[in-house]
Motif scaffolding. Structure first.
Motif, PDB file in Angstrom:
ATOM      1  N   GLY A   1       0.830  -1.213   0.000  1.00 28.25           N
ATOM      2  CA  GLY A   1       0.000   0.000   0.000  1.00 28.25           C
ATOM      3  C   GLY A   1       0.858   1.254   0.000  1.00 28.25           C
ATOM      4  N   ALA A   2       0.167   2.412  -0.015  1.00 30.57           N
ATOM      5  CA  ALA A   2       0.890   3.693   0.032  1.00 30.57           C
ATOM      6  C   ALA A   2       1.671   3.801   1.343  1.00 30.57           C
ATOM      7  N   GLY A   3       2.836   4.395   1.256  1.00 30.07           N
ATOM      8  CA  GLY A   3       3.641   4.606   2.471  1.00 30.07           C
ATOM      9  C   GLY A   3       4.276   3.331   2.993  1.00 30.07           C
ATOM     10  N   SER A   4       4.449   2.335   2.093  1.00 30.46           N
ATOM     11  CA  SER A   4       4.904   1.019   2.570  1.00 30.46           C
ATOM     12  C   SER A   4       6.351   1.026   3.081  1.00 30.46           C
ATOM     13  N   ASP A   5       7.074   2.114   2.816  1.00 29.44           N
ATOM     14  CA  ASP A   5       8.426   2.164   3.385  1.00 29.44           C
ATOM     15  C   ASP A   5       8.400   2.574   4.864  1.00 29.44           C
ATOM     16  N   PHE A   6       7.181   2.728   5.425  1.00 34.63           N
ATOM     17  CA  PHE A   6       7.060   3.040   6.855  1.00 34.63           C
ATOM     18  C   PHE A   6       6.341   1.929   7.621  1.00 34.63           C
ATOM     19  N   LEU A   7       6.577   0.689   7.205  1.00 32.81           N
ATOM     20  CA  LEU A   7       5.886  -0.432   7.855  1.00 32.81           C
ATOM     21  C   LEU A   7       6.802  -1.208   8.803  1.00 32.81           C
ATOM     22  N   GLY A   8       7.890  -0.588   9.190  1.00 38.67           N
ATOM     23  CA  GLY A   8       8.852  -1.269  10.071  1.00 38.67           C
ATOM     24  C   GLY A   8       8.258  -1.649  11.419  1.00 38.67           C
ATOM     25  N   TRP A   9       7.161  -0.988  11.807  1.00 38.38           N
ATOM     26  CA  TRP A   9       6.545  -1.275  13.103  1.00 38.38           C
ATOM     27  C   TRP A   9       5.775  -2.606  13.097  1.00 38.38           C
ATOM     28  N   VAL A  10       5.437  -3.128  11.900  1.00 33.02           N
ATOM     29  CA  VAL A  10       4.521  -4.279  11.837  1.00 33.02           C
ATOM     30  C   VAL A  10       5.108  -5.507  12.537  1.00 33.02           C
ATOM     31  N   HIS A  11       6.376  -5.803  12.258  1.00 36.72           N
ATOM     32  CA  HIS A  11       6.999  -6.973  12.898  1.00 36.72           C
ATOM     33  C   HIS A  11       8.015  -6.557  13.959  1.00 36.72           C
TER      34      HIS A  11
END
Ligand code: PA5
Length: 446
Positions: free
Chosen positions: A39-49
């Motif tokens: 999705g949009a902004g996927s380079d800010f998904l470091g919090w998921v795992h």
């Protein structure tokens, strides 16, 4: 492990099960975007795992750094704003004794204070006055390393610490948390030789409480960051699948169904004053993630029963554009019974012998029923207790639901372009070098 749960039965007068089920596909797609980074902004998904990927080595380093500050300081000032402030503040306030701030900090159990979250001249004057005879330390937190509010506070407190202790000793009591390479704070920390922690590029400020940004101040305040992470890991597992057993999925689709039904304002309600700053943290998480492209639920918060005596009238009877999300804490930490009184002049003997929390729970239930009857649906989140592991669950639950919900709304939940506008104007008004054109333009409007 006991866990947080979500109950949506009290929204059914506004949105039916079918209305919610209709959003299953959208919610599944949104969760998929969060999990696969499509999705949009996927380079800010470091919090998921982040919870499951947090290493023992990192936690050991944070705890050792916290122990050193605890031993050497009676006060530690955490400097930061927005996502570099609210998470730590929320957890520390939730876990602390309600009167801790009136007790002097001591080495081994320092008081954690906050600065850089405002530009109040009196606040900074009074803070510096308080710190005059204190053995204090500083944790300065800024992902960008360029934010004005914390930079001003740090400049003042660094100067004070160096004056009180000498430059070399001061250096040992300053920890910087910032980008690995970029920003003025990184340059300063490298030049001065401060102990540092890195905020990963792929974790945005408001999703950073489970990184050193939140963990270090929380550990300095004496709380168990391993348990906090354990709770978050548990919630990471519980929120992986696109079904109703996933509380984040259920919350995200229910609040979107309510939004589609005209409920444009969500009020996060607590019945425990220790959760006040969780409301502040949650407001930033949802407000900054969803309020864009002229869309988004407006996040508000109240502390009940206190605010029933101020906002209660509006919520019961004002414009019907609101819904509530109630955080109910199942168990109080301490026991306090209401005493019996022979004269019974206050008429309270009918509740003598009851726990104060039982009265609180009846206020909560009575209010939820009254609000439902008055056209204010509510989502109920039950937290087993206010303990590190459950707060870890709550944090991750809200983060995951925010990612899902933002994608369902059709926005990029991980940017905040609107926050730059005030900064541009402020810099223009302050005549910051490089803003000459903006200065001319804004002055012409005054
Ligand atoms: O969520 C965000 O990105 C913001 O709220 C930031 O956390 C806030 O503006 C502070 O930024 P920084 O940590 O770069 O000083």
């Amino acid at each position: 492990m006991k866990k947080l749960s979500v109950d949506i039965k009290d929204v059914k007068s506004t949105v039916s099960t079918d209305d919610i089920r209709k959003l299953d596909n959208a919610a599944s797609e949104a969760l998929d975007k969060v999990l696969t980074g499509t999705g949009a902004g996927s380079d800010f998904l470091g919090w998921v795992h982040l919870p499951s990927e947090t290493t023992d080595a990192l936690l050991d380093d944070i705890i050792a750094t916290a122990d050193s500050l605890r031993q050497n300081c009676d006060t530690v000032v955490a400097i930061g704003i927005g996502g570099s402030y609210l998470g730590a503040k929320a957890v520390i306030e939730a876990l602390s004794d309600s009167f801790a701030s009136y007790r002097p900090g001591v080495a081994g159990d320092p008081k954690v204070l906050f600065a850089g979250q405002n530009i109040g001249e009196d606040y900074l004057y009074e803070l510096q006055d308080y710190l005059k005879d204190k053995r204090f330390g500083i944790i300065v937190i800024s992902k960008s390393g360029t934010t004005t509010e914390p930079a001003i506070a740090f400049r003042l407190l660094k100067e004070q610490l160096e004056h009180q202790l000498g430059v070399d000793e001061a250096r040992k009591r300053i920890v910087a948390i910032t980008d690995a390479q970029r920003g003025a704070l990184r340059r300063l920390a490298t030049e001065e030789g401060y102990k540092t922690f890195v905020i990963a590029d792929n974790v945005g400020g408001r999703f950073s409480v489970l990184t050193p940004v939140g963990l270090l101040p929380i550990a300095v305040a004496g709380f168990d960051i391993r348990a906090l992470i354990d709770g978050a890991v548990e919630m990471e597992k519980l929120t992986a699948a696109p079904d109703e057993a996933n509380p984040a999925f259920l919350y995200a689709e229910t609040r979107n169904a309510l939004y589609n039904a005209g409920k444009k304002i969500e009020i996060l309600v607590n019945y425990n004053p220790k959760l006040h700053y969780f409301g502040e943290w949650w407001k930033q998480l949802y407000g900054e993630s969803e309020g864009k492209d002229k869309k988004g639920i407006f996040p508000a918060a109240v502390d009940n029963s206190t605010d029933l005596h101020s906002m209660g009238q509006w919520i019961q009877d004002g414009e019907r554009t609101i819904f509530e999300t109630v955080i109910s804490v199942a168990e109080a930490k301490h026991e306090k019974l209401i005493p019996s009184d022979e004269s019974n002049l206050d008429g309270l003997n009918y509740i003598a012998g009851k726990h104060v929390d039982e009265v609180n729970k009846m206020a909560e239930l009575g209010t939820r029923i009254a609000h439902c009857d008055g056209g204010v649906p509510n989502i109920l989140i039950t937290l087993p207790a206010i303990e590190e592991k459950y707060l870890g669950q709550l944090i991750y639950f809200f983060e995951k639901a925010c990612g899902i919900s933002g994608y369902m709304l059709g926005v990029n939940p991980f940017n905040q372009p609107g926050v730059e506008d005030y900064k541009r104007n402020m810099f223009a008004l302050l005549e910051k070098p490089g803003y000459e054109k903006e200065t001319e333009a804004i002055k012409a409007r005054l």
